[in-house]
Design a protein around this motif. Structure first.
Motif, short mmCIF file in Angstrom:
data_model
loop_
_atom_site.label_atom_id
_atom_site.label_comp_id
_atom_site.label_asym_id
_atom_site.label_seq_id
_atom_site.Cartn_x
_atom_site.Cartn_y
_atom_site.Cartn_z
N ALA A 39 4.85 -3.57 17.03
CA ALA A 39 4.59 -4.91 16.51
C ALA A 39 3.17 -5.34 16.80
CB ALA A 39 5.59 -5.90 17.11
N GLU A 40 2.65 -5.03 17.97
CA GLU A 40 1.27 -5.37 18.31
C GLU A 40 0.28 -4.66 17.39
OE1 GLU A 40 0.87 -4.38 22.39
OE2 GLU A 40 2.13 -6.04 23.11
N LYS A 41 0.56 -3.40 17.07
CA LYS A 41 -0.30 -2.67 16.14
C LYS A 41 -0.29 -3.33 14.77
CE LYS A 41 -1.68 1.00 18.59
NZ LYS A 41 -3.09 1.38 18.78
N MET A 42 0.89 -3.73 14.32
CA MET A 42 1.02 -4.33 13.00
C MET A 42 0.32 -5.68 12.94
SD MET A 42 4.55 -5.08 10.86
CE MET A 42 5.17 -6.17 12.14
N ILE A 43 0.46 -6.48 13.98
CA ILE A 43 -0.18 -7.81 13.98
C ILE A 43 -1.69 -7.67 14.07
CG2 ILE A 43 -0.40 -9.94 15.30
CD1 ILE A 43 2.53 -9.56 16.13
N ALA A 44 -2.16 -6.73 14.87
CA ALA A 44 -3.61 -6.55 15.03
C ALA A 44 -4.27 -6.09 13.74
CB ALA A 44 -3.89 -5.54 16.15
N ALA A 45 -3.52 -5.43 12.86
CA ALA A 45 -4.09 -4.93 11.60
C ALA A 45 -4.38 -6.05 10.62
CB ALA A 45 -3.13 -3.92 10.97
N GLY A 80 -2.71 -7.56 8.16
CA GLY A 80 -2.39 -7.35 6.75
C GLY A 80 -2.84 -6.03 6.19
N LYS A 81 -3.67 -5.29 6.87
CA LYS A 81 -4.11 -3.99 6.38
C LYS A 81 -3.12 -2.92 6.83
CE LYS A 81 -8.96 -5.41 6.62
NZ LYS A 81 -10.30 -5.12 7.21
N ASN A 82 -3.04 -1.84 6.04
CA ASN A 82 -2.03 -0.82 6.35
C ASN A 82 -2.56 0.31 7.22
OD1 ASN A 82 -3.63 0.59 4.58
ND2 ASN A 82 -2.07 0.79 2.98
N THR A 128 2.96 5.85 2.23
CA THR A 128 2.58 4.80 3.17
C THR A 128 3.40 3.53 2.96
OG1 THR A 128 0.33 5.67 3.27
CG2 THR A 128 0.68 3.43 4.08
N SER A 129 3.61 3.14 1.70
CA SER A 129 4.35 1.90 1.42
C SER A 129 5.81 2.04 1.85
CB SER A 129 4.26 1.57 -0.07
OG SER A 129 4.80 2.62 -0.86
N LYS A 130 6.39 3.21 1.61
CA LYS A 130 7.78 3.42 2.03
C LYS A 130 7.89 3.47 3.55
CE LYS A 130 9.33 5.86 -2.13
NZ LYS A 130 9.94 7.10 -2.67
N MET A 131 6.91 4.09 4.17
CA MET A 131 6.93 4.16 5.63
C MET A 131 6.83 2.77 6.24
SD MET A 131 7.25 6.01 8.31
CE MET A 131 6.93 7.71 7.78
N GLU A 132 6.05 1.91 5.62
CA GLU A 132 5.93 0.54 6.11
C GLU A 132 7.27 -0.18 6.03
OE1 GLU A 132 3.26 -3.51 5.35
OE2 GLU A 132 3.08 -1.79 4.00
N VAL A 133 8.00 0.03 4.91
CA VAL A 133 9.32 -0.59 4.77
C VAL A 133 10.26 -0.10 5.86
CG1 VAL A 133 11.35 -0.76 3.28
CG2 VAL A 133 9.06 -0.94 2.29
N VAL A 134 10.24 1.22 6.14
CA VAL A 134 11.14 1.80 7.14
C VAL A 134 10.80 1.27 8.53
CG1 VAL A 134 11.87 3.95 8.23
CG2 VAL A 134 11.56 3.86 5.76
#
Length: 798
Positions: A737-743, A745-747, A764-770
């Motif tokens: 979650a910290e990695k995702m918030i620090a990004a 909005g970027k993937n 990448t888009s499917k991996m983000e959903v998973v």
């Protein structure tokens, strides 16, 4: 010569003592209202039954199919079509054979129904052995009861009704009426009448996939429906004059009230509760009251993706939605399935086909008041499992949107509403005012086809030869009996408990310790070990490769409890993503389970290897989710696994997953939200937060949490919190979650999270959903987590 002569004398003496036991049996009374202690009723004697003094009721073996019988009570007089009306059954779900089966009244006061020569009874009255004998009697009200020497009633059929309530039979908080499965199958169906915890008498549907109350109207409070929740006790009764009174203020009079007639109140197969009176002249039952006038209002009556309608000529009729087809051609409760593939979330290219004046009651994914049709379509498109929506003009004077995640309880309505079915744009459907439905007719045989596959071969030897054989070996038989008695008294002090094992696990193969020791080469090939025991590889006598789990010994019998939990759980389930159990061993201190062998071991053994590319990992995630969803929602008992982790996910030769190790499983009753756990269960690092709080209810969401941890481990290649580089909180989900918030909005964060050593490409888009789905599974609030069925749906849409 002296020794043979001595054996001869002993043989004659033994024969004289045992002959009455071998060649005689208790008297089996015919056409009586009383069964004496030590007597029995036989299924093979058609005149072997009890009849009430007034002749209205008969108790005996009732034929429910080919070579299939249930011990029942029925009205003695046949109807005009020659059939008989059964009002009670002891073994409705387990019919017995038409030969050698009998109902015995033991001298200890217990009543026991045995199936042919099977060692365990099919049904008992549950009376503890007593020195006082009892008589079995059938009285004029249709009550079958046991009365001991002190004239005390120690058991009665009125306390355990099946689908029918007779006049003057009390209905209480401890009794239920459960419908039959169909008009030709007397086993338990899906509809039930019971007193709820709020003291209100209710009808509930408990189907293969869903459950819910439908009478009184669940949209109204009990008071609005004319019921009272304030009652000193829960009881109801129907009298012979047609008056019904219940403690929740429900009362009704039948249409022919005040006349003293033969009556019954029955939970019918279509989910409606009806009162009947017998027209003795015409030989037919007349409906004199029913709970629900419109049978299409009965929940689950036509299954998913179907609609119910009333035809003036044919009565109730079920129909599939357009471009849907019946799942089971003989049973509408399974509903219909779409012939098209559902679309992904956020797809604005879907069609919405309108069906005016139709509604699907319940199962709203979202309710949006005071909105427009276009806004309602966007709401449905944004919900992954949205099947359609109701756009309805409410009495408040504005339109409201009801997005549906299931299409169940479909029926026509006079309300100003339109149902919109969500379909792919490639599907062309009719959109006129009449629904383009697919109708099916069910073909039901007039007779049930239950057939028990046990054969009986008569001994071809004549009676004199059998007599000589018994005479010759009688002394040897006595010796064997003495040896067996000595063996069980000295070597088997846990006889009662082992009989419980036999009853629990009947249907599985029982292995001896010597057989499994030989099969496992003296337990030399270890496959793995855990808190519950060690697993060895073995080859059974039929050349099947098996995994043999040797449970650890515990002084407080935890090992035995674990064995019973695992066997009783696995005996109720059958799914391609759940491990198969083949047999067991209970011998002295040895407790073992025999499973199918999984060639590729556990997921834990493969996570750090290069055997699992991204495609295999995704298939493992889907298969594991399907197995858990089956446990939570689809099997006969609701099951919590309570210890989901990579070590308990096994992989076959094709790396297909099977969830294993149910030693910590917990069965849940569908009629309650949860059961109390006496202690936390599971493995540290995979346990949901609610295990730490005493007052938190434990639900299926604990397995969802553990599953989320397993998903993140497969994605990141990190094991729980063992990695020291997992951010400030030291938890895998917090690190992701910290990695995702620090990004922001970027993937790019996805590459930082995903294990770079895993072979194969991923979207990448499917991996983000998973990944986001895994994080949803790990929410602190259990209500924010999806169900396992929702997880399966979302994974299949990625």
């Amino acid at each position: 010569m002296a020794l043979p002569f001595l054996f001869h004398v002993l043989g004659l003496l033994s024969f004289s003592l045992l002959a009455p036991l071998l060649f005689s049996s208790p008297i089996s009374p015919s056409r009586s209202s009383v069964l004496q202690p030590g007597s029995f009723l036989s299924v093979e004697n058609q005149d072997d039954f009890l009849i009430s003094p007034n002749g209205i009721f008969t108790a005996g073996f009732y034929k429910v199919g080919e070579n299939a019988y249930c011990f029942s009570i029925w009205y003695t007089k046949p109807l005009s079509d020659g059939s008989y009306t059964a009002v009670w059954m002891a073994n409705r779900d387990v019919p017995v054979n038409g030969k050698r089966s009998k109902l015995s009244l033991l001298k200890t006061g217990n009543l026991m129904l045995t199936d042919a020569d099977q060692p365990l009874p099919v049904w008992t009255a549950g009376i503890i052995d007593s020195s006082k004998s009892a008589q079995l009697m059938l009285n004029n009200t249709g009550n079958l009861f046991l009365q001991n020497q002190d004239n005390e009633t120690i058991w009665q059929s009125f306390d355990s009704p099946t689908d029918t309530l007779l006049p003057l039979q009390p209905f209480t908080k401890d009794t239920t009426l459960v419908s039959s499965r169909s008009s030709t199958s007397f086993s338990q169906g899906f509809y039930k009448l019971f007193f709820d915890n709020d003291n209100v008498l209710r009808l509930v549907y408990n189907g293969p996939k869903i459950a819910g109350t439908y009478w009184p109207d669940p949209q109204q409070t009990a008071w609005v429906s004319g019921r009272s929740t304030w009652a000193p006790r829960r009881t109801a009764v129907l009298d012979s004059s047609g008056h019904f009174v219940s403690s929740d203020s429900l009362f009704f009079n039948t249409s022919d009230a005040e006349d003293v007639l033969v009556r019954r109140l029955t939970m019918d197969v279509d989910g409606n509760l009806r009162a009947y009176s017998l027209d003795e002249i015409k030989g037919v039952w007349k409906v004199t009251w029913q709970a629900i006038s419109d049978t299409c209002q009965v929940q689950g009556i036509c299954g998913e993706n179907s609609t119910c309608s009333i035809s003036p000529t044919h009565g109730r009729k079920c129909s599939c939605l357009p471009n849907h087809q019946m799942i089971n051609q003989t049973d509408w409760s399974y509903g219909c399935a779409p012939v098209f593939n559902t679309t992904l979330c956020g797809n604005d290219e879907d069609n919405y086909v309108a069906f005016p004046n139709y509604d699907f009651y319940g199962y709203d994914a979202r309710f949006v008041p005071n909105t427009t049709l276009d806004q309602c379509k966007k709401v449905c498109a944004s919900i992954c499992n949205c099947k359609g929506f109701l756009f309805n003009f409410d009495i408040q004077g504005f339109y409201s949107c009801y997005a549906k995640f299931k299409l169940i309880n479909g029926f026509g309505t006079v309300r100003n509403g339109t149902m919109y079915l969500k379909v792919p744009k490639s599907i062309s459907l009719q959109t006129n005012n009449n629904m383009a439905v697919q109708e099916f007719s069910l073909t039901c045989s007039e007779k049930s086809t239950i057939k028990l596959d046990r054969a009986y071969v008569k001994n071809p030897k004549n009676e004199s030869l059998k007599f000589m054989k018994l005479f010759t070996y009688i002394f040897g038989a006595l010796e064997i009996v003495c040896i067996i008695c000595f063996f069980y008294k000295t070597r088997n002090p846990l006889k009662t408990r082992r009989q419980g094992y036999l009853q629990t696990v009947q249907g599985f193969q029982r292995f001896s310790y010597a057989e499994l020791k030989k099969a496992s080469d003296n337990f030399s090939k270890e496959l793995g070990r855990g808190g519950g025991g060690i697993v060895y590889k073995g080859i059974l006598p039929d050349n099947r490769v098996a995994a043999i789990k040797v449970l650890k010994e515990f002084d407080n019998n935890q090992g035995e409890a674990e064995l019973l939990a695992e066997i009783s759980t696995l005996g109720r389930i059958n799914h391609m993503n759940l491990i198969d159990i083949w047999g067991y061993c209970v011998e002295r201190k040895h407790r073992m389970l025999v499973y199918e062998y999984m060639e590729n071991g556990s997921l834990a053994q493969n996570l750090q290897t290069n055997k699992l590319d991204w495609a295999k990992r995704f298939d493992i995630a889907v298969g594991t989710a399907k197995g858990l969803a089956y446990l939570h929602e689809e099997c006969l008992e609701w099951v919590l696994h309570c210890d989901v982790k990579p070590h308990n996910i096994l992989l076959d030769s094709n790396f297909s997953p099977k969830v294993a190790d149910f030693g910590l499983s917990k069965l849940l009753d569908r009629d309650v939200t949860h059961k109390e756990f006496t202690k936390a269960r599971g493995t540290r690092g995979y346990m949901a937060p609610e295990w730490l709080f005493l007052n938190q209810p434990i639900t299926s969401k604990v397995d969802v949490y553990s599953y989320g941890v397993v998903m993140l481990e497969m994605i990141t290649g990190k094991i729980r919190a063992d990695d020291q580089n997992l951010g400030s909180k030291g938890r895998l989900d917090s690190w992701v979650a910290e990695k995702m918030i620090a990004a922001d909005g970027k993937n790019g964060w996805i590459r930082d999270v995903v294990d770079s050593t895993v072979q194969g490409k991923y979207d990448t888009s499917k991996m983000e959903v998973v990944i986001k789905l895994a994080l949803r599974c790990l929410e602190e609030d259990k209500d924010a987590r999806p169900t396992m069925r929702q997880v399966v749906d979302m994974l299949l849409r990625t």
